[in-house]
Design an enzyme around this catalytic site. Structure first.
Site, PDB file in Angstrom:
ATOM      1  CB  SER A  25      15.695 -24.203 -28.177  1.00  0.00           C
ATOM      2  OG  SER A  25      15.921 -23.729 -26.880  1.00  0.00           O
ATOM      3  NE  ARG A  26      16.009 -17.314 -24.833  1.00  0.00           N
ATOM      4  CZ  ARG A  26      15.584 -16.094 -24.603  1.00  0.00           C
ATOM      5  NH1 ARG A  26      15.818 -15.131 -25.464  1.00  0.00           N
ATOM      6  NH2 ARG A  26      14.946 -15.812 -23.500  1.00  0.00           N
ATOM      7  CB  VAL A 128      43.966   5.395 -15.789  1.00  0.00           C
ATOM      8  CG1 VAL A 128      44.752   5.047 -14.540  1.00  0.00           C
ATOM      9  CG2 VAL A 128      44.597   4.751 -17.014  1.00  0.00           C
ATOM     10  N   GLY A 179      35.236   7.152 -24.117  1.00  0.00           N
ATOM     11  CA  GLY A 179      34.114   8.041 -24.430  1.00  0.00           C
ATOM     12  C   GLY A 179      32.756   7.443 -24.725  1.00  0.00           C
ATOM     13  N   GLY A 181      30.756   5.661 -22.783  1.00  0.00           N
ATOM     14  CA  GLY A 181      29.969   5.341 -21.589  1.00  0.00           C
ATOM     15  C   GLY A 181      28.697   6.170 -21.441  1.00  0.00           C
ATOM     16  CB  CYS A 184      31.488   8.708 -20.514  1.00  0.00           C
ATOM     17  SG  CYS A 184      32.955   9.282 -21.326  1.00  0.00           S
ATOM     18  CB  THR A 186      35.696  11.528 -22.330  1.00  0.00           C
ATOM     19  OG1 THR A 186      35.880  11.159 -20.971  1.00  0.00           O
ATOM     20  CG2 THR A 186      37.043  11.682 -23.002  1.00  0.00           C
ATOM     21  CB  SER A 286      33.670  17.011 -13.566  1.00  0.00           C
ATOM     22  OG  SER A 286      32.481  16.492 -14.074  1.00  0.00           O
ATOM     23  N   GLY A 288      32.341  13.282 -16.219  1.00  0.00           N
ATOM     24  CA  GLY A 288      31.240  12.353 -16.051  1.00  0.00           C
ATOM     25  C   GLY A 288      30.011  13.125 -15.648  1.00  0.00           C
ATOM     26  CB  THR A 315      19.532 -19.470 -31.605  1.00  0.00           C
ATOM     27  OG1 THR A 315      18.847 -18.244 -31.441  1.00  0.00           O
ATOM     28  CG2 THR A 315      19.664 -20.155 -30.278  1.00  0.00           C
TER      29      THR A 315
HETATM   30  P1  5GP Z   1      28.282   2.150 -19.780  1.00  0.00           P
HETATM   31  O1  5GP Z   1      28.155   0.671 -19.743  1.00  0.00           O
HETATM   32  O2  5GP Z   1      27.534   2.831 -18.681  1.00  0.00           O
HETATM   33  O3  5GP Z   1      27.963   2.723 -21.131  1.00  0.00           O
HETATM   34  O4  5GP Z   1      29.837   2.480 -19.583  1.00  0.00           O
HETATM   35  C1  5GP Z   1      30.528   2.095 -18.422  1.00  0.00           C
HETATM   36  C2  5GP Z   1      31.946   2.629 -18.490  1.00  0.00           C
HETATM   37  O5  5GP Z   1      31.977   4.061 -18.535  1.00  0.00           O
HETATM   38  C3  5GP Z   1      32.792   2.311 -17.264  1.00  0.00           C
HETATM   39  O6  5GP Z   1      33.217   1.000 -17.202  1.00  0.00           O
HETATM   40  C4  5GP Z   1      33.935   3.319 -17.428  1.00  0.00           C
HETATM   41  O7  5GP Z   1      34.923   2.859 -18.320  1.00  0.00           O
HETATM   42  C5  5GP Z   1      33.252   4.511 -18.072  1.00  0.00           C
HETATM   43  N1  5GP Z   1      33.036   5.573 -17.079  1.00  0.00           N
HETATM   44  C6  5GP Z   1      32.496   5.487 -15.852  1.00  0.00           C
HETATM   45  N2  5GP Z   1      32.467   6.692 -15.235  1.00  0.00           N
HETATM   46  C7  5GP Z   1      33.017   7.569 -16.110  1.00  0.00           C
HETATM   47  C8  5GP Z   1      33.294   8.959 -16.048  1.00  0.00           C
HETATM   48  O8  5GP Z   1      32.992   9.661 -15.091  1.00  0.00           O
HETATM   49  N3  5GP Z   1      33.906   9.504 -17.135  1.00  0.00           N
HETATM   50  C9  5GP Z   1      34.242   8.752 -18.226  1.00  0.00           C
HETATM   51  N4  5GP Z   1      34.880   9.352 -19.236  1.00  0.00           N
HETATM   52  N5  5GP Z   1      33.970   7.433 -18.325  1.00  0.00           N
HETATM   53  C10 5GP Z   1      33.372   6.851 -17.275  1.00  0.00           C
END
Ligand code: 5GP
Length: 346
Positions: A25-26, A128, A179, A181, A184, A186, A286, A288, A315
């Site tokens: 079980s888990r 960053v 990239g 996220g 995100c 990017t 921007s 995001g 499990t």
């Molecule tokens: P998720 O779990 O939503 O897929 O990813 C979360 C992660 O997305 C965050 O921890 C962060 O590293 C990244 N993230 C959050 N806001 C931004 C954004 O505005 N631009 C980019 N490039 N990444 C973001």
């Protein structure tokens, strides 16, 4: 110009192969981990999942709630100093990461905080968008010199050589992901990125070779993806979108046609920059987006569902503890994940 021909993988490209197991079980599975961090020498004992330092996710309310289940939170950097001080005063911050970026005001706020409460920050997250700049490495080194006993998580990067450089510069946990996220943009804006599962595999290998750790950040859409991240070698996994949309998000709930919504947005989206910085700086695009997501109630049920999913993965492969999951993981490459005849919602 050069092309890397070997295929890099994402969560969607693999499944975890089940293995014979003695677990019935888990409930028998322990998904907490213990670590001693390379530089700070501090220890960690908890569930290695961290709510991202984003508006709507890395909030005080989230920290209080998730802390009860030993799940961590990177508290977003936009809380005023007084609020941070009183939070650290009153609450159990065992699972909290204090977050900063490279902006001057972040440094000034951290210095002011440390003046008032010098010993209270045990963990810090240096965040960053692009962890590849020399400037960032210098910032990491300065922070390590300033805070020799604090556990430092820093990133983001996606390749082994940069993981090594950051660890050698004083980072305990390197944050991995460019990239993937949910909010995100990017990859779309810049064309830069790296498939997240391969990034985790390669970065974990580099970090573990030096006694460091990694946190897989971004791209998880389900507990299955989180399990794949751990299976690939991630020590921690950071979640944004999967934890957004709850009461603990500390966001305004919008009502329309009897339905309730919240805004969720990237930390470098127009929405975040307008809210926190008074507009988008001209030199930076921007990277995001802003989405409207359904309100999901309290986070308790969501987190229990996530933890239950990861336990269940263990499990299936016979891992009694989360620590054993990566050793017991074989990935199978697939072309299809799910049967979508009744949609793809759950
Ligand atoms: P998720 O779990 O939503 O897929 O990813 C979360 C992660 O997305 C965050 O921890 C962060 O590293 C990244 N993230 C959050 N806001 C931004 C954004 O505005 N631009 C980019 N490039 N990444 C973001």
């Amino acid at each position: 110009m050069r092309i890397e021909e070997d295929i890099k993988l994402d969560f969607k490209d693999v499944l975890i192969r089940p293995k014979r197991s003695t677990l019935s079980s888990r409930k028998e599975v322990d998904i907490s981990r213990e670590f001693t961090f390379k530089w700070s020498g501090k220890s960690f004992n908890g569930i290695p999942i961290i709510a991202a330092n984003m508006d709507g996710v890395g909030t005080f309310a989230m920290a209080k709630k998730l802390g009860e289940s030993k799940v961590g939170v990177a508290v977003h950097k936009h809380y005023p100093l007084d609020d941070l001080l009183s939070f650290y005063d009153k609450e159990n911050t065992e699972f909290v990461w204090y977050s900063i970026g490279m902006a001057k005001d972040d440094d000034a706020k951290l210095d002011a905080f440390l003046k008032k409460k010098p010993e209270s920050i045990e963990r810090i997250c240096l965040d960053v968008a692009n962890g590849y700049s020399e400037h960032f490495v210098d910032f990491v080194k300065r922070t390590r010199d300033k805070l020799p006993e604090v556990t430092i998580m820093a990133g983001n990067v996606v390749t082994g050589e940069m993981v090594e450089e950051l660890i050698l510069s004083g980072v305990d946990v390197v944050k991995v992901g460019i990239g993937p996220g949910s909010v995100c943009t990017t990859r779309k804006k810049t064309g830069v990125g790296y498939p997240q599962l391969s990034a985790i595999i390669e970065c974990a290998d580099a970090a573990h070779g030096l006694g460091g750790l990694i946190c897989a950040d971004g791209g998880c859409t389900s507990s299955g993806d989180i399990a794949k991240a751990f299976g690939a070698g991630a020590d921690f996994v950071m979640l944004g979108g999967m934890l957004a949309g709850h009461t603990e998000s500390e966001q305004e709930i919008i009502e329309e046609d009897g339905k309730q919504f919240l805004l969720f947005y990237g930390m470098s989206s127009d929405t975040a920059m307008n809210k926190h910085k008074g507009g988008v700086a001209e030199y930076r695009a921007s990277e995001g987006k802003t989405v409207r997501i359904p309100y999901r109630g309290h986070v308790e049920e969501t987190i229990q569902d996530i933890l239950g999913g990861v336990r269940s993965t263990c499990t299936y492969v016979g891992a009694k503890r989360l620590k054993e999951l990566s050793k017991r993981t074989s990935f199978v490459r697939v072309t299809q994940q799910l049967n979508t005849v009744f949609g793809n919602e759950q």
